[in-house]
Design an enzyme around this catalytic site. Structure first.
Site, PDB file in Angstrom:
ATOM      1  CG  ASP A 144      -9.539  12.955  28.787  1.00  0.00           C
ATOM      2  OD1 ASP A 144      -8.810  13.744  29.463  1.00  0.00           O
ATOM      3  OD2 ASP A 144      -9.151  13.463  27.657  1.00  0.00           O
TER       4      ASP A 144
ATOM      5  CG  ASN B 224      -3.752   9.001  18.068  1.00  0.00           C
ATOM      6  OD1 ASN B 224      -4.502  10.346  18.808  1.00  0.00           O
ATOM      7  ND2 ASN B 224      -5.379   8.466  17.842  1.00  0.00           N
TER       8      ASN B 224
ATOM      9  CG  HIS C 160      -5.603  11.528  21.184  1.00  0.00           C
ATOM     10  ND1 HIS C 160      -5.794   9.912  21.829  1.00  0.00           N
ATOM     11  CD2 HIS C 160      -5.059  11.799  22.435  1.00  0.00           C
ATOM     12  CE1 HIS C 160      -4.916   9.798  22.519  1.00  0.00           C
ATOM     13  NE2 HIS C 160      -4.651  10.865  23.356  1.00  0.00           N
TER      14      HIS C 160
ATOM     15  CD  GLU D 265      -8.656   8.544  19.833  1.00  0.00           C
ATOM     16  OE1 GLU D 265      -7.258   9.298  19.232  1.00  0.00           O
ATOM     17  OE2 GLU D 265      -8.439   7.709  20.152  1.00  0.00           O
TER      18      GLU D 265
HETATM   19  C1  GLP Z   1      -4.138  10.373  27.133  1.00  0.00           C
HETATM   20  C2  GLP Z   1      -5.388  11.461  27.527  1.00  0.00           C
HETATM   21  C3  GLP Z   1      -5.181  12.432  26.548  1.00  0.00           C
HETATM   22  C4  GLP Z   1      -3.565  13.120  26.831  1.00  0.00           C
HETATM   23  C5  GLP Z   1      -2.666  11.066  26.805  1.00  0.00           C
HETATM   24  C6  GLP Z   1      -1.316  11.728  26.916  1.00  0.00           C
HETATM   25  O1  GLP Z   1      -4.706   9.931  25.965  1.00  0.00           O
HETATM   26  N1  GLP Z   1      -6.784  11.136  27.858  1.00  0.00           N
HETATM   27  O2  GLP Z   1      -5.576  14.143  27.477  1.00  0.00           O
HETATM   28  O3  GLP Z   1      -2.973  14.052  26.556  1.00  0.00           O
HETATM   29  O4  GLP Z   1      -3.082  10.440  27.379  1.00  0.00           O
HETATM   30  O5  GLP Z   1      -0.572  11.321  27.893  1.00  0.00           O
HETATM   31  P1  GLP Z   1       0.764  10.393  28.119  1.00  0.00           P
HETATM   32  O6  GLP Z   1       1.506  11.920  28.477  1.00  0.00           O
HETATM   33  O7  GLP Z   1       0.824   9.675  28.769  1.00  0.00           O
HETATM   34  O8  GLP Z   1       1.049  10.004  26.852  1.00  0.00           O
END
Ligand code: GLP
Length: 240
Positions: free
Chosen positions: A59, A132, A134, A139
């Site tokens: 992403d 959440n 995702h 989402e």
């Molecule tokens: C972002 C990314 C996700 C990732 C998530 C968790 O939202 N788009 O791909 O899984 O962060 O990140 P963190 O490890 O900082 O909680």
């Protein structure tokens, strides 16, 4: 432990082409890449395999240039490509130019998904999980038939990600994200969860019925998915 597992997966890959790795970002992944880079500096076999691999980001935020320190392009360049001297040509990102439907592919597969398919498919998909539930930026409510596309972020994701930005108004509201169908196509998926804030999401992912209200839970239907969680993230899974 998690980096041993990844290093072995990468070292064991044998095909007539370089490995295709789907990359994830976020605070959890930062530590994983740090360990992997450290290991690669001590192992030329791993460094060579990582140097030859093709990388496909899961992403990216809409509207941040690759030079923005919070863009996922910057994240991967600084934490993985640069430390290991990996060519930027080996790294691919979803963006406005490749989320349109792939010409001639039929159906709604995007150009980005077609690029991955033409490269031989993702062999190893790395993933995190949102608070959440995702998966990438799919989402809750995202269709399991979804391909790489432009998506709106929920308020809860914008809030969770605002810790990386100096002002809440700077946090992007939209992103480009591999779809759930894109991720399910990978040969193998490894998801990492760390910290108390992920405990509920991980419980919903692993204990609930797989469904679109918790996109990561769809991975429980994948034939080769592995989850690594620290004690805090796994705290709601304990049976004792
Ligand atoms: C972002 C990314 C996700 C990732 C998530 C968790 O939202 N788009 O791909 O899984 O962060 O990140 P963190 O490890 O900082 O909680």
């Amino acid at each position: 432990m998690a980096s041993d597992f990844l290093a072995n997966r990468i070292a064991d890959f044998s095909d007539n082409r370089p490995m295709n790795i789907g990359t994830a970002t976020g605070g959890t992944m930062e530590e994983i890449y740090r360990h992997l880079v450290d290991r690669a500096k001590r192992s030329s076999g791993l460094a060579n395999a990582l140097g030859e691999a093709q990388y496909f980001a899961m992403d990216e935020y809409v509207g941040l240039s690759g030079d923005h320190p919070q863009s996922y392009a910057f994240f991967m360049r600084e934490r993985m490509l640069r430390p290991l001297g990996i060519s930027a040509l080996n790294f691919h990102l979803p963006g406005e130019e490749n989320v349109a439907a792939a010409p001639g592919a039929g159906g709604c597969i995007s150009i980005y998904d077609k690029m991955m398919e033409d490269a031989g498919g993702i062999d190893l998909q790395l993933a995190g999980i949102g608070e959440n539930g995702h998966l990438a930026f799919n989402e809750p409510g995202s269709s399991r038939e979804s391909w790489t596309r432009r998506v709106q972020l929920t308020l809860s994701t914008v809030r969770a990600n605002s810790r990386f930005f100096s002002h809440p108004a700077e946090v992007p509201r939209e992103a480009y994200s591999m779809g759930i169908a894109s991720i399910m196509r990978a040969e193998s998926v490894v998801l990492f969860a760390s910290g108390k804030k992920k405990a509920l999401a991980l419980e919903r992912m692993l204990r609930g019925r797989p469904g679109e209200d918790c996109p990561a839970s769809i991975l429980t239907l994948h034939p080769n998915a592995t989850v690594f969680a620290d004690w805090e993230a796994a705290s709601r899974l304990r049976v004792w």
